[in-house]
Design a protein around this motif. Structure first.
Motif, PDB file in Angstrom:
ATOM      1  N   UNK A   8     -22.407  20.684   0.420  1.00  0.00           N
ATOM      2  CA  UNK A   8     -21.011  21.203   0.527  1.00  0.00           C
ATOM      3  C   UNK A   8     -20.243  20.513   1.643  1.00  0.00           C
ATOM      4  N   UNK A   9     -19.164  20.403   1.307  1.00  0.00           N
ATOM      5  CA  UNK A   9     -18.271  19.727   2.620  1.00  0.00           C
ATOM      6  C   UNK A   9     -17.977  20.809   3.776  1.00  0.00           C
ATOM      7  N   UNK A  10     -17.756  20.217   4.923  1.00  0.00           N
ATOM      8  CA  UNK A  10     -17.410  20.690   6.169  1.00  0.00           C
ATOM      9  C   UNK A  10     -15.916  20.614   6.265  1.00  0.00           C
ATOM     10  N   UNK A  48     -12.277  24.154  20.179  1.00  0.00           N
ATOM     11  CA  UNK A  48     -13.004  22.917  20.447  1.00  0.00           C
ATOM     12  C   UNK A  48     -14.489  23.022  19.979  1.00  0.00           C
ATOM     13  N   UNK A  49     -15.101  24.255  20.367  1.00  0.00           N
ATOM     14  CA  UNK A  49     -16.423  24.547  20.170  1.00  0.00           C
ATOM     15  C   UNK A  49     -16.462  24.545  18.591  1.00  0.00           C
ATOM     16  N   UNK A  50     -15.738  25.178  17.555  1.00  0.00           N
ATOM     17  CA  UNK A  50     -15.907  25.029  16.246  1.00  0.00           C
ATOM     18  C   UNK A  50     -15.736  23.937  15.699  1.00  0.00           C
ATOM     19  N   UNK A  55     -17.956  18.974  13.194  1.00  0.00           N
ATOM     20  CA  UNK A  55     -18.230  17.412  13.160  1.00  0.00           C
ATOM     21  C   UNK A  55     -19.589  16.937  13.213  1.00  0.00           C
ATOM     22  N   UNK A  56     -20.389  17.688  14.186  1.00  0.00           N
ATOM     23  CA  UNK A  56     -21.814  17.141  14.423  1.00  0.00           C
ATOM     24  C   UNK A  56     -22.611  17.642  13.276  1.00  0.00           C
ATOM     25  N   UNK A  62     -25.105  15.110   6.787  1.00  0.00           N
ATOM     26  CA  UNK A  62     -24.753  14.059   5.822  1.00  0.00           C
ATOM     27  C   UNK A  62     -23.515  14.778   4.936  1.00  0.00           C
ATOM     28  N   UNK A  63     -22.935  15.724   5.218  1.00  0.00           N
ATOM     29  CA  UNK A  63     -21.943  16.432   4.496  1.00  0.00           C
ATOM     30  C   UNK A  63     -20.627  15.810   4.588  1.00  0.00           C
ATOM     31  N   UNK A  64     -19.810  15.850   3.586  1.00  0.00           N
ATOM     32  CA  UNK A  64     -18.429  15.414   3.650  1.00  0.00           C
ATOM     33  C   UNK A  64     -17.707  16.036   4.603  1.00  0.00           C
TER      34      UNK A  64
END
Length: 75
Positions: A8-10, A48-50, A55-56, A62-64
């Motif tokens: 699943x993408x982020x 920023x935390x979210x 991103x991490x 390995x998610x899009x």
């Protein structure tokens, strides 16, 4: 190199991208970035935390990572 279709993408929202850009690319302080975005420093910190977590998560798992143009819907 494409992402595996089973992951699943982020989704990164416009406010999260803008916060990352202002603080980490432009070198603004959190106070300056918050003022530029028209939010409180606490709200900027939460954004920023979210964004950092997303991103991490995308990198480590390995998610899009999809940068969406639609605003975040709080609810």
């Amino acid at each position: 190199m494409g992402a595996p279709p089973d992951k699943d993408p982020v989704y990164l929202y416009p406010d999260e991208l803008e916060a990352l850009r202002l603080v980490y690319l432009e070198g603004k302080t959190q106070n300056e970035a918050a003022q530029m975005m028209g939010v409180s420093r606490g709200t900027l910190w939460r954004i920023l935390d979210s964004a950092r977590r997303k991103v991490v998560e995308a990198l480590v798992e390995g998610r899009p990572l999809i940068i969406t143009s639609r605003p975040r819907v709080e609810g």
